[in-house]
Motif scaffolding. Structure first.
Motif, PDB file in Angstrom:
ATOM      1  N   ASP A 112      69.660  18.670  51.953  1.00 14.09           N
ATOM      2  CA  ASP A 112      70.669  17.946  51.893  1.00 14.09           C
ATOM      3  C   ASP A 112      71.081  16.716  53.471  1.00 14.09           C
ATOM      4  O   ASP A 112      71.330  16.297  53.588  1.00 14.09           O
ATOM      5  CB  ASP A 112      71.413  18.176  51.217  1.00 14.09           C
ATOM      6  CG  ASP A 112      72.481  16.633  50.157  1.00 14.09           C
ATOM      7  OD1 ASP A 112      71.880  16.515  49.274  1.00 14.09           O
ATOM      8  OD2 ASP A 112      73.079  15.764  51.209  1.00 14.09           O
ATOM      9  N   VAL A 113      72.080  18.294  53.812  1.00 13.72           N
ATOM     10  CA  VAL A 113      72.851  17.955  55.036  1.00 13.72           C
ATOM     11  C   VAL A 113      72.320  17.889  55.959  1.00 13.72           C
ATOM     12  O   VAL A 113      72.065  16.604  57.240  1.00 13.72           O
ATOM     13  CB  VAL A 113      74.126  19.379  55.273  1.00 13.72           C
ATOM     14  CG1 VAL A 113      74.634  18.740  57.026  1.00 13.72           C
ATOM     15  CG2 VAL A 113      74.614  19.165  53.778  1.00 13.72           C
ATOM     16  N   MET A 114      71.026  18.052  56.283  1.00 12.16           N
ATOM     17  CA  MET A 114      70.283  18.061  57.204  1.00 12.16           C
ATOM     18  C   MET A 114      69.012  17.605  57.633  1.00 12.16           C
ATOM     19  O   MET A 114      68.308  16.873  58.446  1.00 12.16           O
ATOM     20  CB  MET A 114      69.524  19.686  57.317  1.00 12.16           C
ATOM     21  CG  MET A 114      69.937  20.971  57.366  1.00 12.16           C
ATOM     22  SD  MET A 114      69.128  22.590  58.343  1.00 12.16           S
ATOM     23  CE  MET A 114      69.853  23.606  58.454  1.00 12.16           C
ATOM     24  N   GLY A 115      69.288  16.141  56.678  1.00 13.28           N
ATOM     25  CA  GLY A 115      68.492  14.769  56.462  1.00 13.28           C
ATOM     26  C   GLY A 115      67.099  14.972  56.115  1.00 13.28           C
ATOM     27  O   GLY A 115      66.664  14.306  56.513  1.00 13.28           O
ATOM     28  N   GLY A 116      67.306  15.808  54.562  1.00 11.85           N
ATOM     29  CA  GLY A 116      65.579  15.731  54.399  1.00 11.85           C
ATOM     30  C   GLY A 116      65.531  15.201  53.175  1.00 11.85           C
ATOM     31  O   GLY A 116      65.166  14.841  52.150  1.00 11.85           O
ATOM     32  N   GLY A 117      67.027  13.995  52.389  1.00 12.61           N
ATOM     33  CA  GLY A 117      67.092  13.760  51.217  1.00 12.61           C
ATOM     34  C   GLY A 117      68.125  14.033  50.431  1.00 12.61           C
ATOM     35  O   GLY A 117      69.051  15.406  50.264  1.00 12.61           O
ATOM     36  N   PRO A 118      68.145  13.487  49.102  1.00 12.44           N
ATOM     37  CA  PRO A 118      69.513  13.770  48.305  1.00 12.44           C
ATOM     38  C   PRO A 118      68.895  14.679  46.932  1.00 12.44           C
ATOM     39  O   PRO A 118      68.274  14.627  45.904  1.00 12.44           O
ATOM     40  CB  PRO A 118      69.453  12.445  47.604  1.00 12.44           C
ATOM     41  CG  PRO A 118      68.271  11.820  47.539  1.00 12.44           C
ATOM     42  CD  PRO A 118      67.849  11.938  48.549  1.00 12.44           C
ATOM     43  N   TYR A 119      69.271  16.480  47.527  1.00 17.01           N
ATOM     44  CA  TYR A 119      68.857  17.412  46.958  1.00 17.01           C
ATOM     45  C   TYR A 119      69.905  18.188  46.666  1.00 17.01           C
ATOM     46  O   TYR A 119      69.846  18.850  45.453  1.00 17.01           O
ATOM     47  CB  TYR A 119      67.975  18.692  47.929  1.00 17.01           C
ATOM     48  CG  TYR A 119      66.414  18.205  48.556  1.00 17.01           C
ATOM     49  CD1 TYR A 119      65.370  18.557  47.475  1.00 17.01           C
ATOM     50  CD2 TYR A 119      65.728  17.409  49.106  1.00 17.01           C
ATOM     51  CE1 TYR A 119      63.846  18.286  47.476  1.00 17.01           C
ATOM     52  CE2 TYR A 119      65.190  16.907  49.102  1.00 17.01           C
ATOM     53  CZ  TYR A 119      63.917  17.437  48.469  1.00 17.01           C
ATOM     54  OH  TYR A 119      62.261  16.969  48.775  1.00 17.01           O
TER      55      TYR A 119
END
Length: 251
Positions: A112-119
């Protein structure tokens, strides 16, 4: 100048991405690790890591180079070490759930923090609640030191990350150091940020010919010196900011 073809993986903002961007950029500007206008610079705010290999990977750009599988593998390797510890440390995690629950939760937060989407549903509220209630026994000097030691072991046993792109390890160290510093402040324990070298100061590419006089004057003396040096100017001949500004205006 070395270049890499990025992104390796498609990105999108998560629940925590924008807040972490703001907090990190503010802290990094205060330490002169990012330029004063970093919060307005597209290549810094982008979720895709820069193709210019001389520029650091920001923590919210890590997903673009790592992807989900590599992040999950790293978190899994860490928790395998956690669940091999003595009862005091391991039992705190066991009360919350089996190892896979921890892997899923932490990997979701990282992605989520690293730019992979709303996880990571619940974002910072969920993260704070976890540390305040579930993990409170570990939010101290002893817990932070062991947690950090295990994470350092995990990173050191994953040399393939740096082999893929040397900037990756520096960015992960930056990510971990940022959050460890935050937790140390929140829970009043010693900052255990000994993960290794972090991202170097960001150097923006400056082209004086495309800048107005006001924009050149707004640059710091350090930025002027670096930009002039990059263009072959012997800056020892120009002492003080005013002399450097005058030289830049003549180029």
């Amino acid at each position: 100048m070395a270049r890499v073809d990025l992104p390796n993986f498609p990105t999108q903002p998560g629940y925590m991405t924008e807040k972490i961007q703001r907090d990190y950029i503010q802290a990094a500007m205060a330490k002169n690790l990012l330029p004063p206008q970093a919060h307005r610079m597209a290549d810094i705010l982008s979720l895709t890591a820069p193709s210019d290999a001389s520029k650091p990977i920001q923590i919210w750009q890590l997903y673009s180079v790592l992807g989900q599988e590599a992040i999950v593998e790293l978190v899994q390797s860490f928790y395998q070490r956690v669940f091999e510890q003595d009862n005091w440390f391991r039992s705190v995690f066991e009360r919350v759930g089996v190892i896979q629950i921890h892997i899923n939760a932490q990997a979701s937060m990282w992605i989520d923090v690293m730019g992979g989407g709303p996880y990571y549903h619940g974002a910072e509220f969920r993260l704070n609640a976890h540390h305040t209630h579930n993990a409170m026994q570990l939010m101290n000097d002893k817990g932070a030191e062991l947690w950090s030691s295990l994470m350092l072991e995990t990173l050191d046993s994953s040399p393939h990350l740096a082999a893929a792109d040397p900037r990756i390890r520096l960015s992960i160290n930056t990510f971990l150091s940022f959050f460890m510093s935050k937790y140390a402040d929140d829970f009043s324990f010693e900052n255990r940020s000994f993960f290794g070298e972090t991202n170097p100061p960001y150097r923006r590419k400056i082209n004086f010919m495309k800048m107005t006089e006001q924009e050149i004057e707004a640059l710091s003396e350090t930025e002027l010196a670096e930009a002039l040096s990059d263009q072959g100017v012997d800056i020892t001949q120009y002492e003080g900011k005013a002399a450097k500004v005058n030289k830049a205006l003549m180029m």
